[in-house]
Design a protein around this motif. Structure first.
Motif, PDB file in Angstrom:
ATOM      1  N   ILE A  25     -76.444  82.967 -60.550  1.00  0.00           N
ATOM      2  CA  ILE A  25     -76.544  81.581 -60.083  1.00  0.00           C
ATOM      3  C   ILE A  25     -78.008  81.165 -60.070  1.00  0.00           C
ATOM      4  O   ILE A  25     -78.848  81.831 -59.463  1.00  0.00           O
ATOM      5  N   GLU A  26     -78.317  80.075 -60.734  1.00  0.00           N
ATOM      6  CA  GLU A  26     -79.698  79.615 -60.906  1.00  0.00           C
ATOM      7  C   GLU A  26     -80.467  79.474 -59.590  1.00  0.00           C
ATOM      8  O   GLU A  26     -81.641  79.827 -59.504  1.00  0.00           O
ATOM      9  N   GLN A  27     -79.838  78.961 -58.572  1.00  0.00           N
ATOM     10  CA  GLN A  27     -80.523  78.682 -57.303  1.00  0.00           C
ATOM     11  C   GLN A  27     -80.729  79.927 -56.439  1.00  0.00           C
ATOM     12  O   GLN A  27     -81.432  79.880 -55.440  1.00  0.00           O
ATOM     13  N   VAL A  28     -80.133  81.045 -56.809  1.00  0.00           N
ATOM     14  CA  VAL A  28     -80.314  82.291 -56.059  1.00  0.00           C
ATOM     15  C   VAL A  28     -81.665  82.883 -56.426  1.00  0.00           C
ATOM     16  O   VAL A  28     -81.926  83.206 -57.579  1.00  0.00           O
ATOM     17  N   LYS A  29     -82.518  83.010 -55.420  1.00  0.00           N
ATOM     18  CA  LYS A  29     -83.868  83.536 -55.641  1.00  0.00           C
ATOM     19  C   LYS A  29     -83.993  84.986 -55.221  1.00  0.00           C
ATOM     20  O   LYS A  29     -84.822  85.715 -55.745  1.00  0.00           O
ATOM     21  N   GLU A  30     -83.179  85.413 -54.270  1.00  0.00           N
ATOM     22  CA  GLU A  30     -83.170  86.797 -53.799  1.00  0.00           C
ATOM     23  C   GLU A  30     -81.784  87.140 -53.316  1.00  0.00           C
ATOM     24  O   GLU A  30     -81.094  86.292 -52.750  1.00  0.00           O
ATOM     25  N   VAL A  31     -81.377  88.378 -53.523  1.00  0.00           N
ATOM     26  CA  VAL A  31     -80.129  88.869 -52.955  1.00  0.00           C
ATOM     27  C   VAL A  31     -80.326  90.348 -52.656  1.00  0.00           C
ATOM     28  O   VAL A  31     -80.853  91.085 -53.485  1.00  0.00           O
ATOM     29  N   PHE A  32     -79.947  90.748 -51.446  1.00  0.00           N
ATOM     30  CA  PHE A  32     -80.131  92.156 -51.089  1.00  0.00           C
ATOM     31  C   PHE A  32     -79.102  92.568 -50.043  1.00  0.00           C
ATOM     32  O   PHE A  32     -78.604  91.745 -49.264  1.00  0.00           O
ATOM     33  N   GLY A  33     -78.774  93.851 -50.060  1.00  0.00           N
ATOM     34  CA  GLY A  33     -77.842  94.404 -49.094  1.00  0.00           C
ATOM     35  C   GLY A  33     -78.501  94.517 -47.733  1.00  0.00           C
ATOM     36  O   GLY A  33     -79.725  94.657 -47.629  1.00  0.00           O
ATOM     37  N   THR A  34     -77.686  94.451 -46.686  1.00  0.00           N
ATOM     38  CA  THR A  34     -78.184  94.573 -45.321  1.00  0.00           C
ATOM     39  C   THR A  34     -77.336  95.577 -44.553  1.00  0.00           C
ATOM     40  O   THR A  34     -76.207  95.896 -44.953  1.00  0.00           O
ATOM     41  N   ILE A  35     -77.892  96.054 -43.468  1.00  0.00           N
ATOM     42  CA  ILE A  35     -77.169  96.940 -42.567  1.00  0.00           C
ATOM     43  C   ILE A  35     -77.002  96.186 -41.259  1.00  0.00           C
ATOM     44  O   ILE A  35     -77.971  95.643 -40.717  1.00  0.00           O
ATOM     45  N   GLY A  36     -75.793  96.117 -40.772  1.00  0.00           N
ATOM     46  CA  GLY A  36     -75.543  95.396 -39.528  1.00  0.00           C
ATOM     47  C   GLY A  36     -74.304  94.533 -39.639  1.00  0.00           C
ATOM     48  O   GLY A  36     -73.332  94.899 -40.283  1.00  0.00           O
ATOM     49  N   THR A  37     -74.374  93.359 -39.064  1.00  0.00           N
ATOM     50  CA  THR A  37     -73.224  92.456 -38.982  1.00  0.00           C
ATOM     51  C   THR A  37     -72.758  91.963 -40.343  1.00  0.00           C
ATOM     52  O   THR A  37     -71.577  91.730 -40.550  1.00  0.00           O
ATOM     53  N   HIS A  38     -73.689  91.789 -41.283  1.00  0.00           N
ATOM     54  CA  HIS A  38     -73.361  91.258 -42.612  1.00  0.00           C
ATOM     55  C   HIS A  38     -73.664  92.292 -43.688  1.00  0.00           C
ATOM     56  O   HIS A  38     -74.491  93.179 -43.495  1.00  0.00           O
ATOM     57  N   ASP A  39     -72.993  92.150 -44.827  1.00  0.00           N
ATOM     58  CA  ASP A  39     -73.164  93.097 -45.931  1.00  0.00           C
ATOM     59  C   ASP A  39     -74.336  92.756 -46.826  1.00  0.00           C
ATOM     60  O   ASP A  39     -74.929  93.646 -47.442  1.00  0.00           O
ATOM     61  N   MET A  40     -74.659  91.468 -46.941  1.00  0.00           N
ATOM     62  CA  MET A  40     -75.765  91.080 -47.809  1.00  0.00           C
ATOM     63  C   MET A  40     -76.323  89.730 -47.383  1.00  0.00           C
ATOM     64  O   MET A  40     -75.681  88.970 -46.662  1.00  0.00           O
TER      65      MET A  40
END
Length: 77
Positions: A25-40
């Motif tokens: 997706i053009e507007q996505v500048k960063e995406v990363f996995g997380t630890i905690g309440t959310h997955d990414m």
């Protein structure tokens, strides 16, 4: 420019597949996995709030195996 952060929960084991789709997706500048309440977490950059809403509702929410989304739009002072 409007910046937003999207917190995503997905089905177990689908993180890599979803992250690959998000990166297309053009507007996505960063995406990363997380630890905690959310997955990414996803950082979006778009012309305005309407474009952010369009990307979230028409592109991100339609990705299969995503269970829930929370969107935070950065407030400019």
């Amino acid at each position: 420019m409007t910046v937003a952060y999207v917190l995503i929960n997905c089905e177990l084991g689908m993180e890599d597949s979803i992250m690959d789709k998000l990166k297309e997706i053009e507007q996505v500048k960063e995406v990363f996995g997380t630890i905690g309440t959310h997955d990414m977490m996803v950082k979006l950059d778009a012309e305005n709030f309407e474009k952010i809403r369009e990307v979230v509702s028409q592109k991100i929410q339609k990705i299969e195996k995503i269970r829930s989304i929370s969107t935070l739009v950065r407030k400019d002072n």
